[in-house]
Design a protein around this motif. Structure first.
Motif, PDB file in Angstrom:
ATOM      1  N   GLU A  39       0.807  -1.212   0.000  1.00  0.00           N
ATOM      2  CA  GLU A  39       0.000   0.000   0.000  1.00  0.00           C
ATOM      3  C   GLU A  39       0.842   1.266   0.000  1.00  0.00           C
ATOM      4  N   THR A  40       2.184   1.126  -0.148  1.00  0.00           N
ATOM      5  CA  THR A  40       3.074   2.290  -0.038  1.00  0.00           C
ATOM      6  C   THR A  40       4.137   2.267  -1.138  1.00  0.00           C
ATOM      7  N   ASP A  41       4.918   3.336  -1.147  1.00  0.00           N
ATOM      8  CA  ASP A  41       6.092   3.406  -2.028  1.00  0.00           C
ATOM      9  C   ASP A  41       7.344   2.966  -1.293  1.00  0.00           C
ATOM     10  N   GLY A  42       7.191   2.503  -0.078  1.00  0.00           N
ATOM     11  CA  GLY A  42       8.313   2.054   0.743  1.00  0.00           C
ATOM     12  C   GLY A  42       8.149   2.533   2.168  1.00  0.00           C
ATOM     13  N   LEU A  43       8.705   1.774   3.089  1.00  0.00           N
ATOM     14  CA  LEU A  43       8.629   2.117   4.504  1.00  0.00           C
ATOM     15  C   LEU A  43       9.974   1.864   5.158  1.00  0.00           C
ATOM     16  N   THR A  44      10.255   2.602   6.213  1.00  0.00           N
ATOM     17  CA  THR A  44      11.448   2.332   7.004  1.00  0.00           C
ATOM     18  C   THR A  44      11.149   1.126   7.901  1.00  0.00           C
ATOM     19  N   ALA A  45      12.202   0.565   8.467  1.00  0.00           N
ATOM     20  CA  ALA A  45      12.014  -0.563   9.383  1.00  0.00           C
ATOM     21  C   ALA A  45      11.126  -0.154  10.559  1.00  0.00           C
ATOM     22  N   LYS A  46      11.324   1.060  11.051  1.00  0.00           N
ATOM     23  CA  LYS A  46      10.513   1.562  12.168  1.00  0.00           C
ATOM     24  C   LYS A  46       9.039   1.655  11.775  1.00  0.00           C
ATOM     25  N   GLN A  47       8.775   2.159  10.572  1.00  0.00           N
ATOM     26  CA  GLN A  47       7.390   2.265  10.095  1.00  0.00           C
ATOM     27  C   GLN A  47       6.784   0.880   9.887  1.00  0.00           C
TER      28      GLN A  47
ATOM     29  N   VAL B 148      16.207  -3.229  -0.270  1.00  0.00           N
ATOM     30  CA  VAL B 148      16.459  -2.381   0.890  1.00  0.00           C
ATOM     31  C   VAL B 148      17.597  -1.430   0.566  1.00  0.00           C
ATOM     32  N   CYS B 149      17.537  -0.257   1.162  1.00  0.00           N
ATOM     33  CA  CYS B 149      18.622   0.708   1.019  1.00  0.00           C
ATOM     34  C   CYS B 149      18.685   1.556   2.286  1.00  0.00           C
ATOM     35  N   ASP B 150      19.780   2.274   2.403  1.00  0.00           N
ATOM     36  CA  ASP B 150      19.982   3.165   3.540  1.00  0.00           C
ATOM     37  C   ASP B 150      19.463   4.547   3.166  1.00  0.00           C
ATOM     38  N   ALA B 151      18.491   5.024   3.909  1.00  0.00           N
ATOM     39  CA  ALA B 151      17.921   6.350   3.670  1.00  0.00           C
ATOM     40  C   ALA B 151      18.099   7.186   4.935  1.00  0.00           C
TER      41      ALA B 151
ATOM     42  N   GLY C  63      20.353   7.036   7.227  1.00  0.00           N
ATOM     43  CA  GLY C  63      20.682   6.227   8.396  1.00  0.00           C
ATOM     44  C   GLY C  63      19.614   5.233   8.794  1.00  0.00           C
ATOM     45  N   GLU C  64      18.541   5.140   8.053  1.00  0.00           N
ATOM     46  CA  GLU C  64      17.478   4.182   8.357  1.00  0.00           C
ATOM     47  C   GLU C  64      17.337   3.196   7.210  1.00  0.00           C
ATOM     48  N   LEU C  65      16.920   1.999   7.538  1.00  0.00           N
ATOM     49  CA  LEU C  65      16.684   0.959   6.534  1.00  0.00           C
ATOM     50  C   LEU C  65      15.349   1.239   5.843  1.00  0.00           C
ATOM     51  N   LEU C  66      15.383   1.441   4.528  1.00  0.00           N
ATOM     52  CA  LEU C  66      14.175   1.685   3.758  1.00  0.00           C
ATOM     53  C   LEU C  66      13.889   0.435   2.923  1.00  0.00           C
ATOM     54  N   VAL C  67      12.661  -0.060   3.005  1.00  0.00           N
ATOM     55  CA  VAL C  67      12.269  -1.291   2.326  1.00  0.00           C
ATOM     56  C   VAL C  67      11.201  -0.970   1.301  1.00  0.00           C
ATOM     57  N   LYS C  68      11.394  -1.487   0.077  1.00  0.00           N
ATOM     58  CA  LYS C  68      10.430  -1.285  -1.009  1.00  0.00           C
ATOM     59  C   LYS C  68      10.162  -2.621  -1.692  1.00  0.00           C
ATOM     60  N   LEU C  69       8.944  -2.760  -2.219  1.00  0.00           N
ATOM     61  CA  LEU C  69       8.639  -3.941  -3.030  1.00  0.00           C
ATOM     62  C   LEU C  69       9.335  -3.825  -4.384  1.00  0.00           C
TER      63      LEU C  69
END
Length: 66
Positions: free
Chosen positions: A19-27, A54-57, A59-65
């Motif tokens: 449902e998103t364009d990507g989320l951080t691990a925290k999100q 996954v990539c570093d955004a 300092g946070e881990l950003l995850v995308k499909l």
């Protein structure tokens, strides 16, 4: 048994990301209500199957499909 759990968790993560364009691990933790070890178990499953990237955004881990 743990393999089945990983698959179920991966499904939860995939649904949250769908449902998103990507989320951080925290999100992702907030959206799925998973603890760290379960979140990373599911992410590992999805990474292995090449379903997410996954990539570093900032300092946070950003995850995308994929």
């Amino acid at each position: 048994m743990l393999k089945e759990k990983a698959g179920v968790i991966a499904g939860q993560i995939w649904n949250a990301l769908n449902e998103t364009d990507g989320l951080t691990a925290k999100q992702l933790k907030k959206a799925t209500k998973l603890v760290d070890k379960d979140l990373f178990l599911g992410l590992g499953w999805l990474l292995r199957e090449n379903k997410v990237s996954v990539c570093d955004a900032d300092g946070e881990l950003l995850v995308k499909l994929n």
